[in-house]
Each structure stands twice: as C-alpha cells, then as structure tokens.
Design a protein around this motif. Structure first.
Motif, PDB file in Angstrom:
ATOM      1  N   ILE A   1     -16.567  -5.070 -25.916  1.00 31.79           N
ATOM      2  CA  ILE A   1     -17.314  -5.318 -27.153  1.00 31.79           C
ATOM      3  C   ILE A   1     -16.729  -6.520 -27.904  1.00 31.79           C
ATOM      4  CG2 ILE A   1     -17.916  -4.389 -29.420  1.00 31.79           C
ATOM      5  CD1 ILE A   1     -18.027  -1.608 -28.079  1.00 31.79           C
ATOM      6  N   VAL A   2     -15.408  -6.563 -28.022  1.00 31.48           N
ATOM      7  CA  VAL A   2     -14.780  -7.689 -28.731  1.00 31.48           C
ATOM      8  C   VAL A   2     -14.521  -8.866 -27.796  1.00 31.48           C
ATOM      9  CG1 VAL A   2     -13.747  -6.170 -30.437  1.00 31.48           C
ATOM     10  CG2 VAL A   2     -12.407  -6.825 -28.432  1.00 31.48           C
ATOM     11  N   GLY A   3     -14.598  -8.612 -26.469  1.00 29.91           N
ATOM     12  CA  GLY A   3     -14.477  -9.697 -25.491  1.00 29.91           C
ATOM     13  C   GLY A   3     -13.064 -10.130 -25.173  1.00 29.91           C
ATOM     14  N   GLU A   4     -12.089  -9.329 -25.583  1.00 35.41           N
ATOM     15  CA  GLU A   4     -10.706  -9.727 -25.304  1.00 35.41           C
ATOM     16  C   GLU A   4      -9.779  -8.525 -25.351  1.00 35.41           C
ATOM     17  OE1 GLU A   4     -10.063 -12.566 -28.418  1.00 35.41           O
ATOM     18  OE2 GLU A   4      -9.523 -11.028 -29.884  1.00 35.41           O
ATOM     19  N   THR A   5      -8.607  -8.717 -24.783  1.00 36.42           N
ATOM     20  CA  THR A   5      -7.565  -7.696 -24.827  1.00 36.42           C
ATOM     21  C   THR A   5      -6.225  -8.400 -24.686  1.00 36.42           C
ATOM     22  OG1 THR A   5      -6.889  -5.543 -23.935  1.00 36.42           O
ATOM     23  CG2 THR A   5      -7.499  -7.239 -22.337  1.00 36.42           C
ATOM     24  N   GLU A   6      -5.166  -7.607 -24.685  1.00 41.64           N
ATOM     25  CA  GLU A   6      -3.827  -8.168 -24.503  1.00 41.64           C
ATOM     26  C   GLU A   6      -3.187  -7.516 -23.287  1.00 41.64           C
ATOM     27  OE1 GLU A   6       0.130  -7.453 -26.884  1.00 41.64           O
ATOM     28  OE2 GLU A   6      -1.026  -8.991 -27.952  1.00 41.64           O
ATOM     29  N   PHE A   7      -2.470  -8.318 -22.506  1.00 39.88           N
ATOM     30  CA  PHE A   7      -1.788  -7.806 -21.323  1.00 39.88           C
ATOM     31  C   PHE A   7      -0.449  -8.513 -21.204  1.00 39.88           C
ATOM     32  CE2 PHE A   7      -0.615  -7.992 -16.843  1.00 39.88           C
ATOM     33  CZ  PHE A   7      -0.834  -6.692 -16.405  1.00 39.88           C
ATOM     34  N   PHE A   8       0.609  -7.747 -21.127  1.00 38.75           N
ATOM     35  CA  PHE A   8       1.961  -8.279 -20.990  1.00 38.75           C
ATOM     36  C   PHE A   8       2.298  -9.262 -22.121  1.00 38.75           C
ATOM     37  CE2 PHE A   8       5.613  -9.862 -18.382  1.00 38.75           C
ATOM     38  CZ  PHE A   8       6.106  -8.626 -17.998  1.00 38.75           C
ATOM     39  N   GLY A   9       1.679  -9.014 -23.277  1.00 37.72           N
ATOM     40  CA  GLY A   9       1.931  -9.853 -24.443  1.00 37.72           C
ATOM     41  C   GLY A   9       1.093 -11.112 -24.506  1.00 37.72           C
ATOM     42  N   PHE A  10       0.169 -11.285 -23.552  1.00 36.13           N
ATOM     43  CA  PHE A  10      -0.657 -12.494 -23.490  1.00 36.13           C
ATOM     44  C   PHE A  10      -2.130 -12.149 -23.726  1.00 36.13           C
ATOM     45  CE2 PHE A  10       2.789 -13.236 -20.232  1.00 36.13           C
ATOM     46  CZ  PHE A  10       3.592 -14.017 -21.066  1.00 36.13           C
ATOM     47  N   PRO A  11      -2.909 -13.088 -24.296  1.00 36.98           N
ATOM     48  CA  PRO A  11      -4.329 -12.815 -24.563  1.00 36.98           C
ATOM     49  C   PRO A  11      -5.199 -13.029 -23.318  1.00 36.98           C
ATOM     50  CG  PRO A  11      -3.751 -15.012 -25.339  1.00 36.98           C
ATOM     51  CD  PRO A  11      -2.474 -14.404 -24.832  1.00 36.98           C
ATOM     52  N   PHE A  12      -6.156 -12.135 -23.134  1.00 34.92           N
ATOM     53  CA  PHE A  12      -7.080 -12.249 -22.002  1.00 34.92           C
ATOM     54  C   PHE A  12      -8.503 -11.950 -22.435  1.00 34.92           C
ATOM     55  CE2 PHE A  12      -3.096 -11.819 -19.827  1.00 34.92           C
ATOM     56  CZ  PHE A  12      -3.239 -12.611 -18.691  1.00 34.92           C
ATOM     57  N   ARG A  13      -9.415 -12.806 -22.012  1.00 35.39           N
ATOM     58  CA  ARG A  13     -10.827 -12.539 -22.217  1.00 35.39           C
ATOM     59  C   ARG A  13     -11.299 -11.581 -21.128  1.00 35.39           C
ATOM     60  NH1 ARG A  13     -12.504 -18.927 -23.064  1.00 35.39           N
ATOM     61  NH2 ARG A  13     -11.424 -19.195 -25.075  1.00 35.39           N
ATOM     62  N   VAL A  14     -12.129 -10.627 -21.505  1.00 40.73           N
ATOM     63  CA  VAL A  14     -12.656  -9.669 -20.534  1.00 40.73           C
ATOM     64  C   VAL A  14     -14.146  -9.478 -20.758  1.00 40.73           C
ATOM     65  CG1 VAL A  14     -10.511  -8.394 -20.104  1.00 40.73           C
ATOM     66  CG2 VAL A  14     -11.957  -7.743 -22.038  1.00 40.73           C
ATOM     67  N   ASN A  15     -14.826  -9.121 -19.696  1.00 32.39           N
ATOM     68  CA  ASN A  15     -16.258  -8.854 -19.724  1.00 32.39           C
ATOM     69  C   ASN A  15     -16.573  -7.908 -18.573  1.00 32.39           C
ATOM     70  OD1 ASN A  15     -16.787 -10.494 -17.248  1.00 32.39           O
ATOM     71  ND2 ASN A  15     -16.079 -12.164 -18.571  1.00 32.39           N
ATOM     72  N   PRO A  16     -17.800  -7.411 -18.472  1.00 34.32           N
ATOM     73  CA  PRO A  16     -18.112  -6.413 -17.438  1.00 34.32           C
ATOM     74  C   PRO A  16     -17.961  -6.887 -15.992  1.00 34.32           C
ATOM     75  CG  PRO A  16     -19.700  -6.269 -19.211  1.00 34.32           C
ATOM     76  CD  PRO A  16     -18.887  -7.508 -19.479  1.00 34.32           C
ATOM     77  N   SER A  17     -17.661  -8.148 -15.759  1.00 34.60           N
ATOM     78  CA  SER A  17     -17.441  -8.623 -14.385  1.00 34.60           C
ATOM     79  C   SER A  17     -16.006  -8.394 -13.924  1.00 34.60           C
ATOM     80  CB  SER A  17     -17.784 -10.112 -14.267  1.00 34.60           C
ATOM     81  OG  SER A  17     -16.840 -10.900 -14.958  1.00 34.60           O
ATOM     82  N   VAL A  18     -15.123  -7.984 -14.848  1.00 39.51           N
ATOM     83  CA  VAL A  18     -13.721  -7.759 -14.493  1.00 39.51           C
ATOM     84  C   VAL A  18     -13.233  -6.430 -15.064  1.00 39.51           C
ATOM     85  CG1 VAL A  18     -13.214 -10.225 -14.413  1.00 39.51           C
ATOM     86  CG2 VAL A  18     -12.800  -8.964 -16.529  1.00 39.51           C
ATOM     87  N   LEU A  19     -12.263  -5.835 -14.383  1.00 40.57           N
ATOM     88  CA  LEU A  19     -11.638  -4.627 -14.902  1.00 40.57           C
ATOM     89  C   LEU A  19     -10.862  -4.925 -16.172  1.00 40.57           C
ATOM     90  CD1 LEU A  19     -10.048  -2.791 -11.815  1.00 40.57           C
ATOM     91  CD2 LEU A  19     -12.103  -2.148 -13.074  1.00 40.57           C
ATOM     92  N   ILE A  20     -10.800  -3.954 -17.047  1.00 45.32           N
ATOM     93  CA  ILE A  20      -9.930  -4.058 -18.211  1.00 45.32           C
ATOM     94  C   ILE A  20      -8.503  -3.798 -17.746  1.00 45.32           C
ATOM     95  CG2 ILE A  20      -9.343  -3.039 -20.439  1.00 45.32           C
ATOM     96  CD1 ILE A  20     -12.387  -2.219 -20.558  1.00 45.32           C
ATOM     97  N   PRO A  21      -7.568  -4.708 -17.988  1.00 45.24           N
ATOM     98  CA  PRO A  21      -6.187  -4.523 -17.517  1.00 45.24           C
ATOM     99  C   PRO A  21      -5.578  -3.223 -18.028  1.00 45.24           C
ATOM    100  CG  PRO A  21      -6.522  -6.760 -18.285  1.00 45.24           C
ATOM    101  CD  PRO A  21      -7.743  -5.989 -18.676  1.00 45.24           C
ATOM    102  N   ARG A  22      -4.815  -2.552 -17.137  1.00 46.31           N
ATOM    103  CA  ARG A  22      -4.207  -1.260 -17.455  1.00 46.31           C
ATOM    104  C   ARG A  22      -2.709  -1.386 -17.709  1.00 46.31           C
ATOM    105  NH1 ARG A  22      -9.602  -0.724 -16.424  1.00 46.31           N
ATOM    106  NH2 ARG A  22     -10.232   1.433 -16.025  1.00 46.31           N
ATOM    107  N   PRO A  23      -2.152  -0.467 -18.495  1.00 47.40           N
ATOM    108  CA  PRO A  23      -0.705  -0.469 -18.758  1.00 47.40           C
ATOM    109  C   PRO A  23       0.141  -0.344 -17.502  1.00 47.40           C
ATOM    110  CG  PRO A  23      -1.827   0.939 -20.330  1.00 47.40           C
ATOM    111  CD  PRO A  23      -2.852   0.553 -19.308  1.00 47.40           C
ATOM    112  N   GLU A  24      -0.331   0.448 -16.517  1.00 49.84           N
ATOM    113  CA  GLU A  24       0.462   0.602 -15.291  1.00 49.84           C
ATOM    114  C   GLU A  24       0.559  -0.710 -14.513  1.00 49.84           C
ATOM    115  OE1 GLU A  24      -3.542   2.770 -14.570  1.00 49.84           O
ATOM    116  OE2 GLU A  24      -2.096   2.507 -16.177  1.00 49.84           O
ATOM    117  N   THR A  25      -0.452  -1.557 -14.665  1.00 45.71           N
ATOM    118  CA  THR A  25      -0.387  -2.867 -14.013  1.00 45.71           C
ATOM    119  C   THR A  25       0.643  -3.754 -14.698  1.00 45.71           C
ATOM    120  OG1 THR A  25      -2.737  -2.609 -13.442  1.00 45.71           O
ATOM    121  CG2 THR A  25      -1.779  -4.800 -13.180  1.00 45.71           C
ATOM    122  N   GLU A  26       0.817  -3.572 -16.002  1.00 46.81           N
ATOM    123  CA  GLU A  26       1.894  -4.267 -16.704  1.00 46.81           C
ATOM    124  C   GLU A  26       3.251  -3.893 -16.115  1.00 46.81           C
ATOM    125  OE1 GLU A  26       0.841  -5.288 -21.235  1.00 46.81           O
ATOM    126  OE2 GLU A  26       0.926  -3.130 -20.847  1.00 46.81           O
TER     127      GLU A  26
END
Length: 285
Positions: free
Chosen positions: A74-99
């Motif tokens: 909805i907001v089009g972004e998230t944070e992963f490993f302290g870095f900003p990432f744009r996300v959309n329905p073509s990609v998975l939302i990054p998970r904490p276990e992947t961090e």
C-alpha cells in the motif's frame, strides 16, 4: 479533521478485521508515508490538522487493508537490514528471517578484504544482493531472477541504495552451467509446499507472487537440487553456498546437499528456534 479524529476513524473501520496492535502499526506506517510524522510526533500532536489529500489517501489505504492487502504494498516501500526498499505485488515482501541469512554472510566475511564474486539466485526486490553489496563493499554482485518485473524493481532499489549489481533475467531451472565462478552463492528460492498453504495468512496468499513462494508437494526441493548442483560446479575451492530453507524440510535438504558432494553442511536456526538457513562448502570454514 484532526489527527486524533483520523486515528479514531481508522481504528473503527478496521477493528473487526485486525488486532488492535496491528491496526496501530498500520496507522504509524501510514502517518509516516502520508504525513511524514514519526510515532512521537503523532503522540504529541493530536490536534494536527489533516489536509484533504491525506484524508483521501487514508481512506484508500483503509479500503485496501479491508481486502487484506499488505501494508508494504500500500505504501510501496519497506525496510530491510536497515536499508530502504521499494516493493510491489511483483516481488515478495522481505522477511525478518532473510535478514538473519544476510547477517550470517556479513558476519562470515566482514573481516575478509579480498575482492569476492557473489551470485544471488532469485532477485525479488533485490533485498539480499543489495544489502550484501552495501554491507560488504569488496563484493562483485550478480543477481538473477526469472521475473522481468522483479528485476525492474530490484534495479530501482539498487539505484536507491547506490550500489552496482549485475541483474540477469534467467530461469535457474533451465541453466545448465553458470558462466563464471563465484566465491559466494546465496538464494532464498521458492520452498513453500502446496500443502502448507492452509497455514498461511490471507494477505500472503491473495497478494504476494506465488511464483516466488510455492513448489509442488511432489518435488519440493527442486530449486535446492538445481542451485546446489550449479554451485558445486561453479564455486571456488573455498566457496560457500548459503540458502534459506523450509523449516519442515531441513533434514531432507541437508541430505540432498551432502549427496551432491558438499562435505560440510551447517544448519542455523532463526531467532524463533526454527531451522531456516544452511551453509554448505567443500572445506570447513
């Protein structure tokens, strides 16, 4: 409308669908995205006047949340490993276990100053290769994905995070041999079996890309077999393979990797005690 009134309306609309703690989390996501206000600023300014455009944005977001669309999309972004990432329905939302997988690699190589080649299989948002390129500047990173839309998103994220990565559109299952050797190969491939769908939340099933999530019940380790075979032939002598795995198939995954020829295979649990990561090599590290 004041910020306090906006919050009350937001909670009223969603309180039958989500726990109060989750609604509160959503509200802070949206106040940051649409109003540029932190949690503290929200708490200190209950009479803050909301402009009409922001009210409409909140109303639209509320409708999307009622359909269980992920807040990150909805907001089009998230944070992963302290870095900003744009996300959309073509990609998975990054998970904490992947961090945690990324953190494992960073810990293993933080004191290694040599130039190293890394291959990431299954680019998605680019969260793994980009975070590693940001954290380990000695890496030369290549990342592949079968989805052109995913690669497009990952390229945007590489620009946002100011790292250079070679992105390739490839179906790893159709690759017979990697064209160069690597010191590190990492992947978070699809590993959720069809039979596990009933345990997943609706927002994941209905909105995140199944291509990046699911494998058949009959051959759930198809990606691990292919990636491990390619890695065994293409890793340098002391090279290491890192994989995020299905917690229910850890034993089978280790056995598969051993049979392919890797002598040293280590399973690592995540913070919840679940077997979620593997490191494999020909020599002890």
């Amino acid at each position: 409308m004041t910020l306090q009134e906006l919050k009350l309306n937001f909670f009223t609309e969603l309180n039958t669908l989500y726990p109060a703690t989750e609604i509160e989390s959503f509200f802070y996501w949206l106040t940051q995205a649409y109003l540029k206000l932190s949690r503290l600023e929200v708490a200190l300014q209950p009479e803050y006047k909301i402009e009409e455009i922001a009210i409409k944005n909140f109303q639209q977001a509320t409708l999307q949340l009622k359909k269980f669309e992920p807040i990150q999309y909805i907001v089009g972004e998230t944070e992963f490993f302290g870095f900003p990432f744009r996300v959309n329905p073509s990609v998975l939302i990054p998970r904490p276990e992947t961090e945690e997988l990324v953190a494992w690699i960073v810990e293993d190589f933080k004191n290694n100053k040599n130039s190293l080649k890394l291959l990431d299989v299954g680019t998605g948002s680019g969260c793994i290769p980009i975070s590693l390129a940001k954290s380990l500047r000695q890496l030369e990173v290549t990342s592949i994905d079968v989805s052109a839309k995913a690669i497009e998103t990952a390229k945007e994220n590489a620009e946002v995070n100011e790292v250079e990565i070679t992105f390739l559109e490839q179906d790893i299952l159709k690759v017979e041999k990697l064209e160069e050797n690597f010191d590190i190969i990492v992947s978070n491939p699809p590993y959720v079996r069809e039979l596990e769908k009933e345990m997943m939340q609706e927002n994941v099933l209905e909105h995140e890309p199944g291509l990046a999530l699911f494998v058949s019940n009959e051959d759930p380790l198809i990606f691990y077999r292919k990636i491990s075979e390619l890695a065994f032939d293409s890793l340098s002598e002391e090279g290491i393979l890192y994989l995020e795995i299905n917690e229910y198939l850890a034993k089978e995954t280790v056995q598969l990797i051993n049979e392919i020829g890797f002598s040293f295979v280590e399973v690592k649990n995540d913070i919840f005690g679940k077997a979620r990561m593997i490191k494999a090599s020909r020599t002890s590290n």
